[in-house]
Design a protein around this motif. Structure first.
Motif, PDB file in Angstrom:
ATOM      1  N   THR A 153     -32.788 -14.483  -7.656  1.00 44.15           N
ATOM      2  CA  THR A 153     -33.444 -14.366  -8.981  1.00 44.15           C
ATOM      3  C   THR A 153     -32.643 -15.245  -9.744  1.00 44.15           C
ATOM      4  OG1 THR A 153     -34.324 -12.036  -8.701  1.00 44.15           O
ATOM      5  CG2 THR A 153     -33.885 -12.974 -10.884  1.00 44.15           C
ATOM      6  N   VAL A 174     -23.326 -13.552  -9.127  1.00 46.08           N
ATOM      7  CA  VAL A 174     -24.367 -14.554  -9.622  1.00 46.08           C
ATOM      8  C   VAL A 174     -23.396 -15.745  -9.319  1.00 46.08           C
ATOM      9  CG1 VAL A 174     -25.195 -15.765 -11.822  1.00 46.08           C
ATOM     10  CG2 VAL A 174     -25.079 -13.313 -11.837  1.00 46.08           C
ATOM     11  N   VAL A 221     -30.680 -16.143 -12.988  1.00 48.62           N
ATOM     12  CA  VAL A 221     -29.996 -15.307 -13.873  1.00 48.62           C
ATOM     13  C   VAL A 221     -29.460 -16.250 -15.118  1.00 48.62           C
ATOM     14  CG1 VAL A 221     -27.861 -13.876 -14.297  1.00 48.62           C
ATOM     15  CG2 VAL A 221     -29.222 -13.700 -12.191  1.00 48.62           C
ATOM     16  N   GLU A 263     -32.717 -10.747  -4.387  1.00 50.19           N
ATOM     17  CA  GLU A 263     -32.072 -11.894  -4.034  1.00 50.19           C
ATOM     18  C   GLU A 263     -32.577 -13.293  -4.565  1.00 50.19           C
ATOM     19  OE1 GLU A 263     -29.254 -13.968  -1.782  1.00 50.19           O
ATOM     20  OE2 GLU A 263     -29.328 -11.756  -2.200  1.00 50.19           O
ATOM     21  N   MET A 272     -24.380  -7.435  -6.604  1.00 52.03           N
ATOM     22  CA  MET A 272     -25.131  -8.571  -6.933  1.00 52.03           C
ATOM     23  C   MET A 272     -24.116  -9.383  -7.646  1.00 52.03           C
ATOM     24  SD  MET A 272     -27.911  -8.109  -5.395  1.00 52.03           S
ATOM     25  CE  MET A 272     -29.075  -9.542  -6.013  1.00 52.03           C
ATOM     26  N   ILE A 299     -23.245  -8.506 -11.589  1.00 52.21           N
ATOM     27  CA  ILE A 299     -24.200  -7.908 -12.118  1.00 52.21           C
ATOM     28  C   ILE A 299     -24.070  -6.354 -12.334  1.00 52.21           C
ATOM     29  CG2 ILE A 299     -26.814  -7.369 -12.748  1.00 52.21           C
ATOM     30  CD1 ILE A 299     -27.298  -9.883 -11.437  1.00 52.21           C
ATOM     31  N   ALA A 325     -28.496  -3.777 -11.846  1.00 51.39           N
ATOM     32  CA  ALA A 325     -28.533  -4.695 -10.547  1.00 51.39           C
ATOM     33  C   ALA A 325     -29.652  -4.392  -9.388  1.00 51.39           C
ATOM     34  CB  ALA A 325     -27.138  -4.285  -9.808  1.00 51.39           C
ATOM     35  N   VAL A 357     -32.622  -6.445  -9.619  1.00 48.36           N
ATOM     36  CA  VAL A 357     -32.543  -7.972  -9.498  1.00 48.36           C
ATOM     37  C   VAL A 357     -32.799  -8.236  -7.921  1.00 48.36           C
ATOM     38  CG1 VAL A 357     -31.013  -9.781  -9.596  1.00 48.36           C
ATOM     39  CG2 VAL A 357     -31.082  -8.012 -11.385  1.00 48.36           C
ATOM     40  N   HIS A 410     -28.051 -18.110  -9.798  1.00 47.30           N
ATOM     41  CA  HIS A 410     -28.874 -17.174  -9.114  1.00 47.30           C
ATOM     42  C   HIS A 410     -28.016 -15.874  -8.722  1.00 47.30           C
ATOM     43  CE1 HIS A 410     -31.296 -20.942  -9.149  1.00 47.30           C
ATOM     44  NE2 HIS A 410     -32.177 -20.036  -9.048  1.00 47.30           N
ATOM     45  N   ALA A 411     -28.978 -14.829  -8.340  1.00 52.36           N
ATOM     46  CA  ALA A 411     -28.285 -13.432  -7.985  1.00 52.36           C
ATOM     47  C   ALA A 411     -28.251 -13.685  -6.622  1.00 52.36           C
ATOM     48  CB  ALA A 411     -28.977 -12.374  -8.443  1.00 52.36           C
ATOM     49  N   HIS A 412     -27.246 -13.199  -5.773  1.00 53.57           N
ATOM     50  CA  HIS A 412     -27.190 -13.069  -4.518  1.00 53.57           C
ATOM     51  C   HIS A 412     -26.397 -11.622  -4.076  1.00 53.57           C
ATOM     52  CE1 HIS A 412     -28.361 -17.205  -3.820  1.00 53.57           C
ATOM     53  NE2 HIS A 412     -27.449 -17.456  -4.782  1.00 53.57           N
ATOM     54  N   LYS A 413     -26.894 -10.887  -3.115  1.00 50.99           N
ATOM     55  CA  LYS A 413     -26.199  -9.718  -2.582  1.00 50.99           C
ATOM     56  C   LYS A 413     -24.964  -9.947  -1.924  1.00 50.99           C
ATOM     57  CE  LYS A 413     -29.373  -7.113  -1.056  1.00 50.99           C
ATOM     58  NZ  LYS A 413     -29.986  -6.175  -0.152  1.00 50.99           N
TER      59      LYS A 413
END
Length: 70
Positions: A66, A22, A68, A64, A20, A55, A59, A62, A26-29
């Motif tokens: 979200t 940031v 942060v 997608e 994940m 993260i 992780a 969390v 925002h969190a992204h995979k």
């Protein structure tokens, strides 16, 4: 050069491995390709770049996109 992450930062999913990242708060995979590993760390061959905010704790909890905060 290799990037090394804490093993706990890596998500081991049915479709492969990811972390994940940031971006813009925002969190992204991000899918990653792994190299050699040790008990507490793993080499990442592709999927992240030096300077990416990853993260490392929690992780899996969390989702997608979200928000942060650091």
């Amino acid at each position: 050069k290799a990037l090394v992450l804490a093993s706990q930062a890596v998500l081991r999913l049915q479709e492969g491995t990811a972390v994940m990242i940031v971006q813009d708060g925002h969190a992204h995979k991000s899918a990653v390709v792994l190299g050699p590993s040790r008990a507490d760390s793993v080499v990442v061959l592709s999927g992240v770049s030096a300077g990416d905010r990853i993260i490392t704790v929690g992780a899996f909890q969390v989702s997608e996109n979200t928000k942060v905060e650091f």
